[in-house]
Design a protein around this motif. Structure first.
Motif, PDB file in Angstrom:
ATOM      1  N   PRO A 196      23.586  -8.257  47.510  1.00 63.26           N
ATOM      2  CA  PRO A 196      24.278  -8.307  46.213  1.00 63.26           C
ATOM      3  C   PRO A 196      23.874  -7.151  45.302  1.00 63.26           C
ATOM      4  N   GLY A 197      24.871  -6.458  44.768  1.00 60.85           N
ATOM      5  CA  GLY A 197      24.613  -5.335  43.878  1.00 60.85           C
ATOM      6  C   GLY A 197      24.423  -4.013  44.585  1.00 60.85           C
ATOM      7  N   GLU A 198      24.181  -4.044  45.909  1.00 60.91           N
ATOM      8  CA  GLU A 198      23.981  -2.809  46.666  1.00 60.91           C
ATOM      9  C   GLU A 198      25.140  -2.512  47.608  1.00 60.91           C
ATOM     10  N   THR A 199      25.716  -3.549  48.178  1.00 56.37           N
ATOM     11  CA  THR A 199      26.820  -3.385  49.127  1.00 56.37           C
ATOM     12  C   THR A 199      28.006  -4.216  48.666  1.00 56.37           C
ATOM     13  N   PRO A 200      29.200  -3.909  49.153  1.00 54.88           N
ATOM     14  CA  PRO A 200      30.327  -4.805  48.899  1.00 54.88           C
ATOM     15  C   PRO A 200      30.013  -6.186  49.466  1.00 54.88           C
ATOM     16  N   CYS A 201      30.620  -7.203  48.913  1.00 54.56           N
ATOM     17  CA  CYS A 201      30.387  -8.557  49.417  1.00 54.56           C
ATOM     18  C   CYS A 201      31.160  -8.760  50.721  1.00 54.56           C
ATOM     19  N   LEU A 202      30.846  -9.841  51.396  1.00 52.39           N
ATOM     20  CA  LEU A 202      31.461 -10.090  52.698  1.00 52.39           C
ATOM     21  C   LEU A 202      32.952 -10.359  52.578  1.00 52.39           C
ATOM     22  N   ASN A 203      33.357 -11.022  51.506  1.00 49.33           N
ATOM     23  CA  ASN A 203      34.782 -11.311  51.307  1.00 49.33           C
ATOM     24  C   ASN A 203      35.613 -10.041  51.282  1.00 49.33           C
ATOM     25  N   CYS A 204      35.197  -9.083  50.456  1.00 45.48           N
ATOM     26  CA  CYS A 204      36.051  -7.896  50.305  1.00 45.48           C
ATOM     27  C   CYS A 204      35.966  -6.982  51.517  1.00 45.48           C
TER      28      CYS A 204
END
Length: 243
Positions: free
Chosen positions: A161-169
């Protein structure tokens, strides 16, 4: 440290302090299919102190082709996957605490059962399950380690969280489809990569955790890494961690 973990203790990237962190950790695994069972097997043998398993399904004959933890007896006796897995893992390592939950997955269930969890492992490609896990990890600000067989290929990625895109997107962007195709060798590889990322995190080696999407297709000798550069501005979950 006991003799059981001596090889990990001698491994310079873990050592006594790292093994102590592993033994004091709590990891949750969502889904006990081909991939999730591999992760559970590795983490139990590594000595993760507490493992919480989530899966609502019963063991079926089809599971025996690709799942390390189940037996013909589990099918005949109509055992839940979490029950059969707990029994199998306890035989592997009786010094750790294993809990199973067969309830329908929800944020409330995760908060109740895994409030103090260090990291979440997802071995399930169901969009609803992924959405719940994704939201939970961003809510708790903990990593999510995903792995699955999608488009007939093994896919693995670790979400921070905050470093990479989330799994959903990530999944929405690439429009992958679960074709329900699975060769157990690819599942073993993906699950092993997931387990390694979990161990890296637990011993505080975050700098060497891959921030790319790993794609594996052993049949065609494919091993690719895809960079994920930008957070998705229109994703409400990602936006909650921006700025």
């Amino acid at each position: 440290m006991t003799e059981r973990y001596s090889r990990q203790v001698f491994y310079r990237h873990i050592g006594e302090e790292g093994q102590r962190k592993i033994c004091n950790s709590h990891v949750a695994i969502i889904g006990l299919g081909a991939v999730g069972s591999v992760v559970a097997n590795h983490l139990a043998r590594a000595g993760v102190g507490r493992i919480t398993l989530f899966d609502p399904d019963y063991v079926r004959t089809i599971d025996l082709q690709h799942n390390l933890l189940f037996s013909k007896e589990d099918v005949q006796k109509g055992r839940l996957k979490v029950v059969a897995a707990k029994q199998s893992l306890n035989m592997i390592n009786s010094t750790i605490r294993i809990k199973g939950n067969e309830s329908k997955l929800s944020i409330e269930t995760l908060l109740h059962e895994t409030d103090d969890v260090s990291i979440l492992v997802v071995g399930n490609t169901n969009p609803e399950v992924i959405s719940v896990c994704n939201e939970f990890c961003f809510l708790k600000n903990i990593p999510l380690v995903f792995g699955g067989i999608i488009d007939g290929k093994g896919r693995q990625m670790s979400i921070f969280p905050g470093e990479t895109p989330c799994l959903n997107c990530v999944l929405q962007k690439y429009k992958w489809i679960d074709l329900k195709q699975n060769d157990f060798l690819t599942s073993d590889l993906i699950g092993s990569y997931q387990a390694m990322d979990v161990i890296k995190f637990l011993v505080e080696k975050n700098a060497v955790i891959r921030k790319q999407i790993l794609t594996m297709d052993p049949l065609n000798n494919i091993h690719e890494e895809m960079l994920i550069h930008e957070l998705q501005e229109r994703c409400a979950v990602c936006a909650s961690k921006q700025g």
